[in-house]
Design a protein around this motif. Structure first.
Motif, PDB file in Angstrom:
ATOM      1  N   VAL A 112      40.890   9.361  10.048  1.00 55.10           N
ATOM      2  CA  VAL A 112      39.783   9.257   9.086  1.00 55.10           C
ATOM      3  C   VAL A 112      40.224   9.799   7.727  1.00 55.10           C
ATOM      4  O   VAL A 112      39.979   9.177   6.684  1.00 55.10           O
ATOM      5  N   THR A 113      40.898  10.946   7.719  1.00 60.22           N
ATOM      6  CA  THR A 113      41.383  11.540   6.469  1.00 60.22           C
ATOM      7  C   THR A 113      42.367  10.600   5.780  1.00 60.22           C
ATOM      8  O   THR A 113      42.297  10.394   4.558  1.00 60.22           O
ATOM      9  N   GLU A 114      43.272  10.002   6.538  1.00 60.23           N
ATOM     10  CA  GLU A 114      44.255   9.074   5.977  1.00 60.23           C
ATOM     11  C   GLU A 114      43.580   7.812   5.445  1.00 60.23           C
ATOM     12  O   GLU A 114      43.957   7.292   4.384  1.00 60.23           O
ATOM     13  N   ALA A 115      42.564   7.320   6.144  1.00 58.42           N
ATOM     14  CA  ALA A 115      41.844   6.130   5.674  1.00 58.42           C
ATOM     15  C   ALA A 115      41.132   6.416   4.352  1.00 58.42           C
ATOM     16  O   ALA A 115      41.111   5.568   3.451  1.00 58.42           O
ATOM     17  N   ARG A 116      40.546   7.591   4.222  1.00 62.96           N
ATOM     18  CA  ARG A 116      39.895   7.966   2.954  1.00 62.96           C
ATOM     19  C   ARG A 116      40.918   7.989   1.816  1.00 62.96           C
ATOM     20  O   ARG A 116      40.667   7.485   0.712  1.00 62.96           O
ATOM     21  N   ALA A 117      42.078   8.605   2.089  1.00 61.89           N
ATOM     22  CA  ALA A 117      43.123   8.700   1.063  1.00 61.89           C
ATOM     23  C   ALA A 117      43.649   7.318   0.679  1.00 61.89           C
ATOM     24  O   ALA A 117      43.855   7.033  -0.511  1.00 61.89           O
ATOM     25  N   ALA A 118      43.849   6.454   1.670  1.00 59.88           N
ATOM     26  CA  ALA A 118      44.345   5.096   1.387  1.00 59.88           C
ATOM     27  C   ALA A 118      43.328   4.320   0.552  1.00 59.88           C
ATOM     28  O   ALA A 118      43.705   3.612  -0.402  1.00 59.88           O
ATOM     29  N   LEU A 119      42.061   4.440   0.885  1.00 57.62           N
ATOM     30  CA  LEU A 119      41.002   3.769   0.126  1.00 57.62           C
ATOM     31  C   LEU A 119      41.021   4.223  -1.331  1.00 57.62           C
ATOM     32  O   LEU A 119      40.984   3.397  -2.258  1.00 57.62           O
TER      33      LEU A 119
ATOM     34  N   ARG B 249      40.664  14.475  19.327  1.00 61.57           N
ATOM     35  CA  ARG B 249      39.747  14.724  18.209  1.00 61.57           C
ATOM     36  C   ARG B 249      40.542  14.951  16.920  1.00 61.57           C
ATOM     37  O   ARG B 249      40.191  14.437  15.859  1.00 61.57           O
ATOM     38  N   GLY B 250      41.626  15.709  17.008  1.00 63.80           N
ATOM     39  CA  GLY B 250      42.468  15.959  15.835  1.00 63.80           C
ATOM     40  C   GLY B 250      43.111  14.693  15.321  1.00 63.80           C
ATOM     41  O   GLY B 250      43.188  14.469  14.105  1.00 63.80           O
ATOM     42  N   GLN B 251      43.562  13.841  16.246  1.00 63.90           N
ATOM     43  CA  GLN B 251      44.161  12.571  15.835  1.00 63.90           C
ATOM     44  C   GLN B 251      43.130  11.681  15.150  1.00 63.90           C
ATOM     45  O   GLN B 251      43.418  11.051  14.127  1.00 63.90           O
ATOM     46  N   GLN B 252      41.921  11.643  15.694  1.00 65.65           N
ATOM     47  CA  GLN B 252      40.853  10.843  15.099  1.00 65.65           C
ATOM     48  C   GLN B 252      40.515  11.362  13.697  1.00 65.65           C
ATOM     49  O   GLN B 252      40.374  10.575  12.764  1.00 65.65           O
ATOM     50  N   GLN B 253      40.410  12.669  13.553  1.00 61.01           N
ATOM     51  CA  GLN B 253      40.125  13.245  12.232  1.00 61.01           C
ATOM     52  C   GLN B 253      41.251  12.944  11.255  1.00 61.01           C
ATOM     53  O   GLN B 253      41.007  12.681  10.074  1.00 61.01           O
TER      54      GLN B 253
ATOM     55  N   ARG C  89      30.106   9.579  -1.023  1.00 62.56           N
ATOM     56  CA  ARG C  89      29.892   8.621   0.071  1.00 62.56           C
ATOM     57  C   ARG C  89      31.160   8.471   0.916  1.00 62.56           C
ATOM     58  O   ARG C  89      31.092   8.421   2.142  1.00 62.56           O
ATOM     59  N   ILE C  90      32.303   8.417   0.264  1.00 63.29           N
ATOM     60  CA  ILE C  90      33.576   8.317   0.996  1.00 63.29           C
ATOM     61  C   ILE C  90      33.813   9.598   1.799  1.00 63.29           C
ATOM     62  O   ILE C  90      34.190   9.552   2.970  1.00 63.29           O
ATOM     63  N   ASP C  91      33.571  10.750   1.173  1.00 59.97           N
ATOM     64  CA  ASP C  91      33.763  12.035   1.870  1.00 59.97           C
ATOM     65  C   ASP C  91      32.832  12.176   3.069  1.00 59.97           C
ATOM     66  O   ASP C  91      33.212  12.762   4.086  1.00 59.97           O
ATOM     67  N   ASP C  92      31.613  11.654   2.958  1.00 59.13           N
ATOM     68  CA  ASP C  92      30.625  11.791   4.031  1.00 59.13           C
ATOM     69  C   ASP C  92      30.853  10.821   5.185  1.00 59.13           C
ATOM     70  O   ASP C  92      30.338  11.030   6.277  1.00 59.13           O
ATOM     71  N   CYS C  93      31.628   9.772   4.935  1.00 59.86           N
ATOM     72  CA  CYS C  93      31.856   8.766   5.978  1.00 59.86           C
ATOM     73  C   CYS C  93      32.907   9.264   6.974  1.00 59.86           C
ATOM     74  O   CYS C  93      34.032   9.596   6.596  1.00 59.86           O
ATOM     75  N   SER C  94      32.539   9.314   8.251  1.00 60.54           N
ATOM     76  CA  SER C  94      33.483   9.752   9.292  1.00 60.54           C
ATOM     77  C   SER C  94      33.775   8.639  10.291  1.00 60.54           C
ATOM     78  O   SER C  94      34.430   8.875  11.306  1.00 60.54           O
ATOM     79  N   GLU C  95      33.301   7.435   9.983  1.00 60.84           N
ATOM     80  CA  GLU C  95      33.540   6.286  10.868  1.00 60.84           C
ATOM     81  C   GLU C  95      34.766   5.531  10.378  1.00 60.84           C
ATOM     82  O   GLU C  95      34.767   4.929   9.296  1.00 60.84           O
ATOM     83  N   LEU C  96      35.803   5.525  11.197  1.00 56.28           N
ATOM     84  CA  LEU C  96      37.056   4.876  10.841  1.00 56.28           C
ATOM     85  C   LEU C  96      36.865   3.386  10.580  1.00 56.28           C
ATOM     86  O   LEU C  96      37.445   2.837   9.636  1.00 56.28           O
ATOM     87  N   VAL C  97      36.023   2.731  11.349  1.00 59.61           N
ATOM     88  CA  VAL C  97      35.781   1.298  11.186  1.00 59.61           C
ATOM     89  C   VAL C  97      35.228   0.997   9.793  1.00 59.61           C
ATOM     90  O   VAL C  97      35.659   0.057   9.125  1.00 59.61           O
ATOM     91  N   THR C  98      34.286   1.810   9.331  1.00 59.79           N
ATOM     92  CA  THR C  98      33.691   1.617   8.006  1.00 59.79           C
ATOM     93  C   THR C  98      34.725   1.852   6.909  1.00 59.79           C
ATOM     94  O   THR C  98      34.832   1.059   5.959  1.00 59.79           O
ATOM     95  N   LEU C  99      35.502   2.930   7.035  1.00 61.18           N
ATOM     96  CA  LEU C  99      36.521   3.222   6.035  1.00 61.18           C
ATOM     97  C   LEU C  99      37.566   2.099   5.961  1.00 61.18           C
ATOM     98  O   LEU C  99      37.999   1.718   4.863  1.00 61.18           O
ATOM     99  N   GLU C 100      37.947   1.553   7.107  1.00 63.25           N
ATOM    100  CA  GLU C 100      38.917   0.447   7.118  1.00 63.25           C
ATOM    101  C   GLU C 100      38.325  -0.816   6.497  1.00 63.25           C
ATOM    102  O   GLU C 100      39.021  -1.550   5.791  1.00 63.25           O
ATOM    103  N   ARG C 101      37.048  -1.058   6.745  1.00 62.16           N
ATOM    104  CA  ARG C 101      36.376  -2.220   6.126  1.00 62.16           C
ATOM    105  C   ARG C 101      36.353  -2.054   4.611  1.00 62.16           C
ATOM    106  O   ARG C 101      36.671  -2.975   3.859  1.00 62.16           O
ATOM    107  N   TRP C 102      36.005  -0.857   4.139  1.00 58.59           N
ATOM    108  CA  TRP C 102      35.990  -0.600   2.699  1.00 58.59           C
ATOM    109  C   TRP C 102      37.385  -0.761   2.108  1.00 58.59           C
ATOM    110  O   TRP C 102      37.543  -1.292   1.005  1.00 58.59           O
ATOM    111  N   LEU C 103      38.408  -0.316   2.829  1.00 57.52           N
ATOM    112  CA  LEU C 103      39.789  -0.458   2.357  1.00 57.52           C
ATOM    113  C   LEU C 103      40.152  -1.928   2.218  1.00 57.52           C
ATOM    114  O   LEU C 103      40.735  -2.344   1.201  1.00 57.52           O
TER     115      LEU C 103
END
Length: 182
Positions: free
Chosen positions: A129-136, A122-126, A154-168
């Motif tokens: 997600v945090t790193e994907a938000r920062a990279a975006l 769970r910590g690794q997944q979080q 919207r970026i802060d509320d997104c916790s789905e890694l797949v979505t954050l990577e797509r946005w990136l």
């Protein structure tokens, strides 16, 4: 002729008439005394609950834990005993509590290991997600694409890694932040 019960002591009855003399011991009726514990564990219902609360401070931690685990006492009494093992300001009581926790963890090492593994996952997944938000945000900033407060949220509320990577991925070539977050 029917059998008769003759009281000989609290919770003890002589059964007769019979060619053999024997006693019937009614565990629920016995007084709460240390020397009677082997008989008292046979209690049931409210008498078992009463016994459990009485005996807990009189026995070793392992004995009490075993009793809580195996005896069919009420949920209320089980929870009451667990509360007694809660955190305390008294160093001696806290030391006993720690001993109980260590015993429980040692007895259920497999469960503990699974909980630790799940926590790490769970910590690794979080962290991902945090790193994907920062990279975006870094890519959008480097490209000069400003985020509105609603887009930041919207970026802060997104916790789905797949979505954050797509946005990136979209942010690399998008003409606007709105297009990147589509």
């Amino acid at each position: 002729m029917g059998k008769l019960l003759e009281p000989v002591a609290p919770g003890c009855y002589r059964v007769g008439p019979s060619p053999f003399q024997f006693l019937w011991i009614a565990a629920n009726e016995l007084p709460l005394r240390d020397e009677l514990v082997p008989f008292l564990v046979a209690r049931s219902g409210r008498a078992l609950d009463e016994f459990a609360r009485w005996v807990a401070p009189r026995r070793e931690v392992e004995w009490v834990l075993s009793m809580v685990q195996y005896m069919p006492m009420s949920a209320w009494t089980r929870e009451d005993l667990k509360r007694r093992f809660g955190r305390s300001d008294d160093p001696e009581i806290e030391a006993r509590r720690q001993e109980i926790l260590q015993t429980l963890l040692a007895d259920s090492l497999e469960v503990t290991e699974r909980l630790v593994e799940k926590g790490i996952e769970r910590g690794q997944q979080q962290g991902r997600v945090t790193e994907a938000r920062a990279a975006l945000r870094r890519v959008l900033a480097r490209r000069g694409l400003a985020l509105s407060p609603a887009q930041e949220a919207r970026i802060d509320d997104c916790s789905e890694l797949v979505t954050l990577e797509r946005w990136l991925d979209q942010a690399v070539t998008s003409a606007s932040a709105e297009e990147a977050l589509a």
